[in-house]
Design a protein around this motif. Sequence first.
Motif, mmCIF file in Angstrom:
data_model
loop_
_atom_site.group_PDB
_atom_site.id
_atom_site.type_symbol
_atom_site.label_atom_id
_atom_site.label_comp_id
_atom_site.label_asym_id
_atom_site.label_seq_id
_atom_site.Cartn_x
_atom_site.Cartn_y
_atom_site.Cartn_z
ATOM 1 N N LYS A 5 0.833 -1.201 0.000
ATOM 2 C CA LYS A 5 0.000 0.000 0.000
ATOM 3 C C LYS A 5 0.869 1.253 0.000
ATOM 4 C CE LYS A 5 -3.908 2.108 2.421
ATOM 5 N NZ LYS A 5 -4.871 1.962 3.547
ATOM 6 N N THR A 6 1.958 1.227 0.759
ATOM 7 C CA THR A 6 2.865 2.379 0.816
ATOM 8 C C THR A 6 3.536 2.616 -0.527
ATOM 9 O OG1 THR A 6 3.288 2.001 3.172
ATOM 10 C CG2 THR A 6 4.895 3.332 1.967
ATOM 11 N N ARG A 7 4.005 1.535 -1.160
ATOM 12 C CA ARG A 7 4.660 1.665 -2.461
ATOM 13 C C ARG A 7 3.673 2.205 -3.504
ATOM 14 N NH1 ARG A 7 9.468 -0.970 -3.758
ATOM 15 N NH2 ARG A 7 10.456 -2.124 -2.067
ATOM 16 N N LEU A 8 2.466 1.681 -3.493
ATOM 17 C CA LEU A 8 1.465 2.131 -4.450
ATOM 18 C C LEU A 8 1.148 3.604 -4.251
ATOM 19 C CD1 LEU A 8 -0.607 1.601 -6.681
ATOM 20 C CD2 LEU A 8 -2.208 0.828 -4.913
ATOM 21 N N GLN A 9 0.966 4.012 -3.018
ATOM 22 C CA GLN A 9 0.654 5.411 -2.744
ATOM 23 C C GLN A 9 1.797 6.325 -3.160
ATOM 24 O OE1 GLN A 9 -2.479 6.530 -1.569
ATOM 25 N NE2 GLN A 9 -1.539 8.358 -2.470
ATOM 26 N N SER A 10 3.030 5.860 -2.956
ATOM 27 C CA SER A 10 4.190 6.651 -3.350
ATOM 28 C C SER A 10 4.235 6.855 -4.859
ATOM 29 C CB SER A 10 5.471 5.952 -2.881
ATOM 30 O OG SER A 10 6.618 6.666 -3.298
ATOM 31 N N VAL A 11 3.971 5.799 -5.617
ATOM 32 C CA VAL A 11 3.971 5.910 -7.077
ATOM 33 C C VAL A 11 2.836 6.812 -7.543
ATOM 34 C CG1 VAL A 11 3.650 4.641 -9.239
ATOM 35 C CG2 VAL A 11 5.120 3.705 -7.444
ATOM 36 N N MET A 12 1.661 6.660 -6.955
ATOM 37 C CA MET A 12 0.526 7.504 -7.348
ATOM 38 C C MET A 12 0.797 8.974 -7.042
ATOM 39 S SD MET A 12 -1.493 5.470 -8.839
ATOM 40 C CE MET A 12 -2.847 6.646 -9.081
ATOM 41 N N ASN A 13 1.443 9.237 -5.927
ATOM 42 C CA ASN A 13 1.810 10.615 -5.585
ATOM 43 C C ASN A 13 2.809 11.177 -6.593
ATOM 44 O OD1 ASN A 13 0.136 10.616 -3.351
ATOM 45 N ND2 ASN A 13 1.770 10.133 -1.898
ATOM 46 N N PHE A 14 3.759 10.331 -7.008
ATOM 47 C CA PHE A 14 4.758 10.755 -7.990
ATOM 48 C C PHE A 14 4.077 11.108 -9.309
ATOM 49 C CE2 PHE A 14 7.972 10.485 -11.188
ATOM 50 C CZ PHE A 14 9.162 10.854 -10.574
ATOM 51 N N ILE A 15 3.150 10.260 -9.742
ATOM 52 C CA ILE A 15 2.428 10.515 -10.984
ATOM 53 C C ILE A 15 1.641 11.823 -10.887
ATOM 54 C CG2 ILE A 15 0.525 9.697 -12.446
ATOM 55 C CD1 ILE A 15 1.480 6.833 -11.830
ATOM 56 N N LYS A 16 0.974 12.009 -9.764
ATOM 57 C CA LYS A 16 0.182 13.231 -9.573
ATOM 58 C C LYS A 16 1.060 14.472 -9.655
ATOM 59 C CE LYS A 16 -2.986 15.417 -6.269
ATOM 60 N NZ LYS A 16 -3.673 15.267 -4.951
ATOM 61 N N LEU A 17 2.237 14.424 -9.026
ATOM 62 C CA LEU A 17 3.154 15.563 -9.049
ATOM 63 C C LEU A 17 3.670 15.802 -10.469
ATOM 64 C CD1 LEU A 17 4.747 17.739 -7.571
ATOM 65 C CD2 LEU A 17 6.509 16.024 -7.081
ATOM 66 N N ALA A 18 3.998 14.721 -11.181
ATOM 67 C CA ALA A 18 4.491 14.860 -12.554
ATOM 68 C C ALA A 18 3.420 15.466 -13.455
ATOM 69 C CB ALA A 18 4.939 13.502 -13.087
ATOM 70 N N GLU A 19 2.168 15.086 -13.241
ATOM 71 C CA GLU A 19 1.067 15.691 -14.003
ATOM 72 C C GLU A 19 0.988 17.188 -13.727
ATOM 73 O OE1 GLU A 19 -2.282 12.132 -14.398
ATOM 74 O OE2 GLU A 19 -2.175 13.306 -12.548
ATOM 75 N N GLN A 20 1.094 17.561 -12.474
ATOM 76 C CA GLN A 20 1.028 18.976 -12.103
ATOM 77 C C GLN A 20 2.167 19.762 -12.750
ATOM 78 O OE1 GLN A 20 1.101 18.827 -7.818
ATOM 79 N NE2 GLN A 20 -1.104 18.466 -7.641
#
Length: 232
Positions: A5-20
């Motif tokens: 769950k931690t790894r998944l959340q970290s990747v999703m956060n990275f994607i969100k930041l890259a989109e921004q």
Amino acid sequence: MTNSKTRLQSVMNFIKLAEQQANRPPGLVKLLAVSKTWPASRLRELAEAGQTRFGENYLQEALQKIAELADLNLEWHFIGPVQSNKTRDIAANFDWVESVDRLKIAQRLSDQRPTEKPPLNICLQVNIDDEASKAGVHPDGLMELAAAVSQLKNVRLRGLMIIPAIAETVEQQLDAFGRAQQLYSQLKTAHSSVDTLSMGMSADMQAAISQGSSMVRIGTALFGERHTPNKQ
């Protein structure tokens, strides 16, 4: 479960930041978990944490996982080289095939897709850097192949998949992804069903997202260092 769950959340956060950072709409980039060599139990942990898309390279390994995880509502992508003698099982068991680079393979997938299933989603793999060691249609042959694939009855052309040459600099990453984005724009203009540009992995997903990727294929960042593959 906590680690997954931690790894998944970290990747999703990275994607969100890259989109921004790329001024792209939030939630546009989809995450495909590249799960080759990992046991079904690890995939189940990620699924329970919210991940639904999984990409597999090796057919027999994938079929075992698909059967074991049949109680979950997962979306399965085949992302490895497609051999003619394996198209029937791929057509019957997967939702997407991202590695089509020949009309013969697309025709077999269409002919062998079970009639009770929706059309099989297809991405055309482009050899963006013209590497002898990699599969993929040459960029110059993309539009002709796409036109033929788009006419097949039981597949649906969705876009492109690329695996660029290993880049030593961010500039090299951006160059390859930028060329892929241009090809994707041409394809999208010609075919209304096209909506997917699959490019970017753990080491280069930020550059890929900045150049228009709509699906990143992530293994290491989600699972850790990969096991020695047992290819089948």
